[in-house]
Motif scaffolding. Structure first.
Motif, short mmCIF file in Angstrom:
data_model
loop_
_atom_site.label_atom_id
_atom_site.label_comp_id
_atom_site.label_asym_id
_atom_site.label_seq_id
_atom_site.Cartn_x
_atom_site.Cartn_y
_atom_site.Cartn_z
N TYR A 150 0.82 -1.13 -0.18
CA TYR A 150 0.00 0.05 0.05
C TYR A 150 0.92 1.37 0.08
O TYR A 150 2.07 1.16 0.28
CB TYR A 150 -0.96 -0.09 1.26
N ASP A 151 0.33 2.23 -0.40
CA ASP A 151 0.92 3.53 -0.53
C ASP A 151 0.75 4.44 0.58
O ASP A 151 1.47 5.35 0.96
CB ASP A 151 0.56 4.40 -1.88
N GLU A 152 -0.48 4.39 1.37
CA GLU A 152 -0.60 5.46 2.18
C GLU A 152 -1.82 4.67 3.49
O GLU A 152 -2.45 3.88 3.04
CB GLU A 152 -1.74 6.57 1.64
N ASP A 153 -1.46 5.14 4.63
CA ASP A 153 -2.20 4.79 5.78
C ASP A 153 -3.55 5.73 5.84
O ASP A 153 -3.35 7.01 5.78
CB ASP A 153 -1.60 5.02 6.99
N VAL A 154 -4.67 5.15 6.06
CA VAL A 154 -5.72 6.11 6.33
C VAL A 154 -6.41 5.47 7.70
O VAL A 154 -6.80 4.20 7.78
CB VAL A 154 -6.93 6.04 5.40
N THR A 204 -7.20 8.82 -4.18
CA THR A 204 -6.70 9.35 -5.51
C THR A 204 -6.41 8.04 -6.35
O THR A 204 -5.94 7.13 -5.88
CB THR A 204 -5.28 9.87 -5.34
N PRO A 205 -7.42 7.78 -7.70
CA PRO A 205 -7.24 6.54 -8.29
C PRO A 205 -5.61 6.36 -8.69
O PRO A 205 -4.86 6.92 -8.74
CB PRO A 205 -7.78 6.82 -9.83
N GLY A 206 -5.57 4.93 -8.31
CA GLY A 206 -4.20 4.43 -8.77
C GLY A 206 -3.36 4.16 -7.41
O GLY A 206 -2.27 3.50 -7.52
N ARG A 207 -3.60 4.90 -6.50
CA ARG A 207 -3.12 4.66 -5.44
C ARG A 207 -3.61 3.73 -4.26
O ARG A 207 -4.80 3.48 -4.49
CB ARG A 207 -2.86 6.10 -4.40
N ARG A 208 -2.84 2.91 -3.46
CA ARG A 208 -3.34 1.92 -2.69
C ARG A 208 -3.36 2.35 -1.24
O ARG A 208 -2.28 2.83 -0.65
CB ARG A 208 -2.34 0.62 -2.87
N TYR A 209 -4.53 1.99 -0.57
CA TYR A 209 -4.58 2.44 0.83
C TYR A 209 -4.86 1.34 1.88
O TYR A 209 -5.49 0.46 1.62
CB TYR A 209 -5.86 3.43 0.77
N ARG A 210 -4.15 1.50 2.96
CA ARG A 210 -4.45 0.64 4.06
C ARG A 210 -5.48 1.45 4.97
O ARG A 210 -5.22 2.64 5.71
CB ARG A 210 -3.25 0.44 4.84
N LEU A 211 -6.68 0.80 5.17
CA LEU A 211 -7.66 1.52 5.99
C LEU A 211 -7.42 0.84 7.26
O LEU A 211 -7.62 -0.38 7.66
CB LEU A 211 -9.00 1.12 5.39
N ARG A 212 -7.20 1.67 8.44
CA ARG A 212 -7.17 1.21 9.83
C ARG A 212 -8.47 1.83 10.35
O ARG A 212 -8.53 2.90 10.92
CB ARG A 212 -5.83 1.91 10.49
N VAL A 213 -9.05 0.82 10.91
CA VAL A 213 -10.23 1.12 11.62
C VAL A 213 -10.41 0.52 12.98
O VAL A 213 -10.07 -0.90 13.24
CB VAL A 213 -11.41 0.46 10.64
N VAL A 214 -10.57 1.35 13.69
CA VAL A 214 -10.59 0.93 15.33
C VAL A 214 -11.74 1.25 15.92
O VAL A 214 -11.93 2.80 16.04
CB VAL A 214 -8.97 1.34 16.00
N SER A 215 -12.49 0.60 16.62
CA SER A 215 -13.53 1.10 17.55
C SER A 215 -13.14 1.37 18.96
O SER A 215 -12.62 0.32 19.50
CB SER A 215 -14.69 -0.19 17.50
#
Length: 223
Positions: A150-154, A204-215
């Motif tokens: 992935y390219d970016e953390d969210v 952004t199209p073409g970029r890979r994202y890692r979604l970090r979801v925490v409750s």
């Protein structure tokens, strides 16, 4: 086999370079409206809510100093961290410690060598966590294969937020049928903001994202 050996050597080398990440929470009361609906005396750190996320890299040592400016004891727990051979830093009030007295401070030393991923840190004494004292903890991975995926953390934090301090609502919650609580149910906060007011996430199209979801929630109907 060679790749596995090289990865272990890389991890060992990076652990030698591990940092000691120092974070201070000056814990106190503040009057705030987090949901845009009600204002009440919540509990925050360094005069802020939401409390900024904590970021470390696997192998780092997190030194979290909690300064208690409340009028009651305080303890802080790193949720999901193993605390092998260090239960005295686990922060479970009246279980692994008596709590930090008012006008005192304590430093929790949290090892991250065996874990990575998305966690959270919260008060573990009375109702202090549900009244605000909670924050995300991100332990970045060392595995280069994972980092290449992935390219970016969210980061997305999810919280429940009531209409007043929990202690002031306990009797009502105990005696009111659940169906009658619905009009007064907690507001959902996303990254500290009322979900109805939060801004959309733009990718952004073409970029890979890692979604970090925490409750970081407490009420069972939120879960």
């Amino acid at each position: 086999m060679l790749a596995y050996t090289l990865f272990n050597l890389l991890v060992s080398g990076l652990q030698v370079l591990a940092a000691r990440v120092q974070v201070t929470w000056d814990v106190g009361y503040l009057n705030i409206s987090r949901d845009g609906i009600s204002t009440w005396q919540a509990i925050g750190a360094n005069g802020k809510l939401p409390i900024p996320p904590i970021y470390v890299t696997q192998g780092d040592v997190l030194e979290l100093t909690a300064i208690n400016n409340l009028d009651k004891p305080l303890s802080v727990h790193a949720h999901g961290l193993f605390q092998r051979n260090s239960s005295y830093y686990d922060g479970a009030g009246m279980v692994t410690e008596c709590g930090i007295p008012p006008k005192s401070q304590f430093t929790y030393v949290i090892e991250t060598r065996d874990q990575s991923g998305t966690y959270w840190v919260h008060a573990h004494y009375g109702t202090e966590a549900i009244d605000g004292l909670r924050a995300a903890l991100v332990i970045r991975d060392l595995d280069p294969k994972l980092l290449d995926e992935y390219d970016e953390d969210v980061l997305l934090t999810l919280e429940d937020w009531g209409q007043g301090p929990l202690e002031s609502m306990v009797d009502m919650l105990k005696t009111t049928p659940l169906v009658n609580l619905i009009p007064n149910h907690p507001t959902v906060l996303i990254n500290g903001i009322n979900a109805n007011l939060s801004q959309p996430i733009r990718f952004t199209p073409g970029r890979r994202y890692r979604l970090r979801v925490v409750s970081m929630s407490f009420t069972y109907w939120f879960k």
